[in-house]
Motif scaffolding. Structure first.
Motif, PDB file in Angstrom:
ATOM      1  N   LEU A  89      61.851  49.313  44.497  1.00  0.00           N
ATOM      2  CA  LEU A  89      61.910  49.154  45.953  1.00  0.00           C
ATOM      3  C   LEU A  89      60.579  49.414  46.639  1.00  0.00           C
ATOM      4  N   GLY A  90      59.667  50.122  45.986  1.00  0.00           N
ATOM      5  CA  GLY A  90      58.422  50.484  46.642  1.00  0.00           C
ATOM      6  C   GLY A  90      57.165  50.040  45.937  1.00  0.00           C
ATOM      7  N   LEU A  91      56.885  50.630  44.780  1.00  0.00           N
ATOM      8  CA  LEU A  91      55.598  50.406  44.125  1.00  0.00           C
ATOM      9  C   LEU A  91      55.427  48.980  43.601  1.00  0.00           C
ATOM     10  N   ALA A  92      56.465  48.427  42.977  1.00  0.00           N
ATOM     11  CA  ALA A  92      56.333  47.097  42.380  1.00  0.00           C
ATOM     12  C   ALA A  92      55.987  46.013  43.415  1.00  0.00           C
ATOM     13  N   PRO A  93      56.687  45.935  44.574  1.00  0.00           N
ATOM     14  CA  PRO A  93      56.273  44.938  45.582  1.00  0.00           C
ATOM     15  C   PRO A  93      54.850  45.159  46.083  1.00  0.00           C
ATOM     16  N   GLN A  94      54.438  46.416  46.257  1.00  0.00           N
ATOM     17  CA  GLN A  94      53.063  46.669  46.682  1.00  0.00           C
ATOM     18  C   GLN A  94      52.066  46.202  45.629  1.00  0.00           C
ATOM     19  N   GLY A  95      52.369  46.477  44.368  1.00  0.00           N
ATOM     20  CA  GLY A  95      51.484  46.034  43.292  1.00  0.00           C
ATOM     21  C   GLY A  95      51.388  44.525  43.214  1.00  0.00           C
ATOM     22  N   VAL A  96      52.529  43.851  43.375  1.00  0.00           N
ATOM     23  CA  VAL A  96      52.523  42.382  43.355  1.00  0.00           C
ATOM     24  C   VAL A  96      51.692  41.834  44.503  1.00  0.00           C
ATOM     25  N   GLY A  97      51.807  42.463  45.675  1.00  0.00           N
ATOM     26  CA  GLY A  97      51.002  42.020  46.809  1.00  0.00           C
ATOM     27  C   GLY A  97      49.510  42.179  46.561  1.00  0.00           C
ATOM     28  N   GLN A  98      49.117  43.293  45.926  1.00  0.00           N
ATOM     29  CA  GLN A  98      47.704  43.507  45.617  1.00  0.00           C
ATOM     30  C   GLN A  98      47.203  42.491  44.589  1.00  0.00           C
ATOM     31  N   VAL A  99      48.030  42.198  43.583  1.00  0.00           N
ATOM     32  CA  VAL A  99      47.633  41.195  42.579  1.00  0.00           C
ATOM     33  C   VAL A  99      47.487  39.826  43.220  1.00  0.00           C
ATOM     34  N   ALA A 100      48.417  39.470  44.119  1.00  0.00           N
ATOM     35  CA  ALA A 100      48.320  38.187  44.811  1.00  0.00           C
ATOM     36  C   ALA A 100      47.047  38.105  45.644  1.00  0.00           C
TER      37      ALA A 100
ATOM     38  N   ILE B  99      44.207  39.711  45.044  1.00  0.00           N
ATOM     39  CA  ILE B  99      43.072  39.568  44.125  1.00  0.00           C
ATOM     40  C   ILE B  99      42.977  38.141  43.596  1.00  0.00           C
ATOM     41  N   LEU B 100      44.119  37.559  43.226  1.00  0.00           N
ATOM     42  CA  LEU B 100      44.104  36.196  42.696  1.00  0.00           C
ATOM     43  C   LEU B 100      43.690  35.194  43.760  1.00  0.00           C
ATOM     44  N   ASN B 101      44.079  35.429  45.013  1.00  0.00           N
ATOM     45  CA  ASN B 101      43.645  34.532  46.091  1.00  0.00           C
ATOM     46  C   ASN B 101      42.136  34.602  46.277  1.00  0.00           C
ATOM     47  N   GLU B 102      41.589  35.814  46.169  1.00  0.00           N
ATOM     48  CA  GLU B 102      40.138  35.959  46.264  1.00  0.00           C
ATOM     49  C   GLU B 102      39.448  35.266  45.082  1.00  0.00           C
ATOM     50  N   GLN B 103      40.031  35.396  43.895  1.00  0.00           N
ATOM     51  CA  GLN B 103      39.437  34.751  42.731  1.00  0.00           C
ATOM     52  C   GLN B 103      39.549  33.231  42.810  1.00  0.00           C
ATOM     53  N   ASP B 104      40.610  32.749  43.450  1.00  0.00           N
ATOM     54  CA  ASP B 104      40.798  31.309  43.571  1.00  0.00           C
ATOM     55  C   ASP B 104      39.735  30.680  44.461  1.00  0.00           C
ATOM     56  N   ALA B 105      39.142  31.495  45.345  1.00  0.00           N
ATOM     57  CA  ALA B 105      38.087  30.986  46.229  1.00  0.00           C
ATOM     58  C   ALA B 105      36.723  30.970  45.553  1.00  0.00           C
ATOM     59  N   LEU B 106      36.623  31.519  44.342  1.00  0.00           N
ATOM     60  CA  LEU B 106      35.346  31.541  43.641  1.00  0.00           C
ATOM     61  C   LEU B 106      35.022  30.169  43.058  1.00  0.00           C
ATOM     62  N   THR B 107      33.758  29.951  42.828  1.00  0.00           N
ATOM     63  CA  THR B 107      33.316  28.721  42.181  1.00  0.00           C
ATOM     64  C   THR B 107      32.806  29.031  40.783  1.00  0.00           C
ATOM     65  N   GLU B 108      32.422  27.978  40.100  1.00  0.00           N
ATOM     66  CA  GLU B 108      31.918  28.125  38.736  1.00  0.00           C
ATOM     67  C   GLU B 108      30.715  29.060  38.680  1.00  0.00           C
ATOM     68  N   LEU B 109      29.883  29.004  39.695  1.00  0.00           N
ATOM     69  CA  LEU B 109      28.672  29.812  39.704  1.00  0.00           C
ATOM     70  C   LEU B 109      28.980  31.292  39.900  1.00  0.00           C
ATOM     71  N   ASP B 110      30.070  31.594  40.632  1.00  0.00           N
ATOM     72  CA  ASP B 110      30.426  32.991  40.898  1.00  0.00           C
ATOM     73  C   ASP B 110      30.898  33.721  39.658  1.00  0.00           C
ATOM     74  N   THR B 111      31.406  32.996  38.686  1.00  0.00           N
ATOM     75  CA  THR B 111      31.912  33.628  37.462  1.00  0.00           C
ATOM     76  C   THR B 111      31.013  33.357  36.266  1.00  0.00           C
ATOM     77  N   LEU B 112      29.857  32.763  36.492  1.00  0.00           N
ATOM     78  CA  LEU B 112      28.959  32.426  35.389  1.00  0.00           C
ATOM     79  C   LEU B 112      28.270  33.676  34.851  1.00  0.00           C
ATOM     80  N   VAL B 113      28.179  33.761  33.518  1.00  0.00           N
ATOM     81  CA  VAL B 113      27.533  34.893  32.851  1.00  0.00           C
ATOM     82  C   VAL B 113      26.285  34.365  32.149  1.00  0.00           C
ATOM     83  N   PRO B 114      25.106  34.928  32.425  1.00  0.00           N
ATOM     84  CA  PRO B 114      23.883  34.428  31.774  1.00  0.00           C
ATOM     85  C   PRO B 114      23.954  34.575  30.256  1.00  0.00           C
ATOM     86  N   GLY B 115      23.403  33.565  29.566  1.00  0.00           N
ATOM     87  CA  GLY B 115      23.333  33.611  28.113  1.00  0.00           C
ATOM     88  C   GLY B 115      24.627  33.294  27.405  1.00  0.00           C
ATOM     89  N   ARG B 116      25.628  32.750  28.114  1.00  0.00           N
ATOM     90  CA  ARG B 116      26.900  32.435  27.484  1.00  0.00           C
ATOM     91  C   ARG B 116      27.384  31.067  27.944  1.00  0.00           C
TER      92      ARG B 116
END
Length: 373
Positions: free
Chosen positions: A118-129, A131-148
């Motif tokens: 009733l409490g923690l799980a919905p809050q956790g799901v909201g936080q994950v959503a 984070i994923l929305n923020e990650q969905d706005a990233l581009t290829e360059l934002d997640t690029l790692v040098p040398g890989r």
């Protein structure tokens, strides 16, 4: 009280061990899934542990009822196997008293599950959503790692950079390989390879982002064939696609429970019944586990383990199926998920009182035979 503390300690220790193992197994599977997305550049590796931390309450709310169920089966099964339960029965421990003692750890687990559901799980799901929305706005360059080398678009594009500034504004030693597909007929037109001395990111007025490459070459053609072309360029723009993140999180799962109570939406009522059903599940599985844990020492403690697990899986599967039908409006809201709990509650009562009734009937039959004999 000594017997009560002893039984509760055995059950809670087994519950903790089983739940820890199940949590590690489930989290490992989910972590591998998110790790694969991070390897493809769809997620920033720095948020993986944050996502897993926020998902733990959602995992535990389903793991704890199963852990308690197995805890009763394993702990009480050992007591039956080592004849400790026989001694307790000889001193006046009935099945009803054993059930009453078992309800104390069940109440503790139910309160914990209710807090999570009733409490923690919905809050956790909201936080994950979030984070994923923020990650969905990233581009290829934002997640690029040098040398890989980094694969995107289902492996259709591979990007590599030798150096990358901390603000991700400048790249050095850029390599991009991408499959070329005809827009008219969708046929494969070979592979296009871009190499550049350096590059930078440029944001257009419409929000689209481009990687501007400077002083490089483009190679187009099919590997192993001579029909290829080489183009030298001073400036070349490459559109940066957004990573596609597939999330299994639904909209309702993140809604606070207080809003579910206040809503008149049938879908929200179905979600509310599901959250209330999980703590209720704890008490019903306790009623099922206590009689199912009764084993003959000559048969072994694991004789009834598999049928008991199958019964629990049938309970949970029927509950999930009823939730789906409730979402579609095929089950009346007043009936909801409660009929599933009522069905297995009746099964638990039957299992609990079947053995005493059978022994009573057998004693009466023997008494009648002695009287007639």
């Amino acid at each position: 009280m000594i017997v009560f503390r002893y039984l509760s300690r055995e059950v809670l220790i087994t519950l903790s061990a089983v739940s820890a193992v199940l949590l590690v197994i489930i989290m490992s599977g989910r972590f591998i899934k998110y790790l694969a997305q991070a390897a493809q550049g769809a997620l920033d590796p720095g948020v993986l542990f944050m996502i897993m931390g926020f998902r733990i309450p959602g995992f535990l709310q389903l793991i704890l009822p199963l852990g308690l169920f197995l805890g009763f089966l394993l702990a009480y099964g050992r007591l039956y196997l080592e004849s400790e339960m026989t001694v307790l029965t000889a001193t006046g421990m009935s099945q009803q008293r054993l059930m009453a003692y078992s309800l104390a750890p069940a109440l503790l687990v139910a309160l914990l599950v209710a807090w999570l559901s009733l409490g923690l799980a919905p809050q956790g799901v909201g936080q994950v959503a979030r984070i994923l929305n923020e990650q969905d706005a990233l581009t290829e360059l934002d997640t690029l790692v040098p040398g890989r080398f980094q694969a995107l678009k289902g492996g259709g594009r591979v990007t590599y950079t030798e150096t990358l500034t901390p603000d991700r504004g400048e790249l050095g030693g850029v390599f991009i390989s991408e499959k070329r597909v005809s827009r008219q007929d969708g046929k494969d037109r070979g592979i296009g390879v871009l190499v550049a001395e350096k590059g930078r990111q440029e944001i257009q007025s419409d929000g689209s982002r481009y990687l501007i490459l400077q002083n490089g070459y483009r190679y187009d053609g099919n590997p192993g064939k001579a029909d290829y072309r080489i183009i030298h360029y001073e400036t070349y723009g490459v559109l940066l696609p957004k990573p596609e993140i597939v999330s299994e999180i639904g909209e309702r799962e993140a809604v606070p429970t207080s809003e579910l109570f206040a809503s008149s939406d049938p879908r929200y009522h179905a979600e509310l019944q599901w959250r209330l059903s999980i703590p209720l599940l704890v008490f019903v599985v306790t009623l099922l586990a206590v009689p199912l844990s009764r084993v003959n020492p000559r048969q072994g403690r694991f004789l009834k383990l598999l049928p008991a697990i199958l019964l629990y899986m049938a309970y949970l599967a029927l509950l999930i199926a009823a939730r789906g039908q409730l979402d579609k409006g095929r089950i009346p809201m007043w009936l909801g998920l409660w009929w599933v709990h009522g069905l297995f509650l009746a099964v638990g009562l039957l299992l609990l009182y079947w053995e005493p009734l059978r022994l009573k009937w057998a004693a009466r039959r023997d008494a009648r035979e002695v009287a007639h004999g």
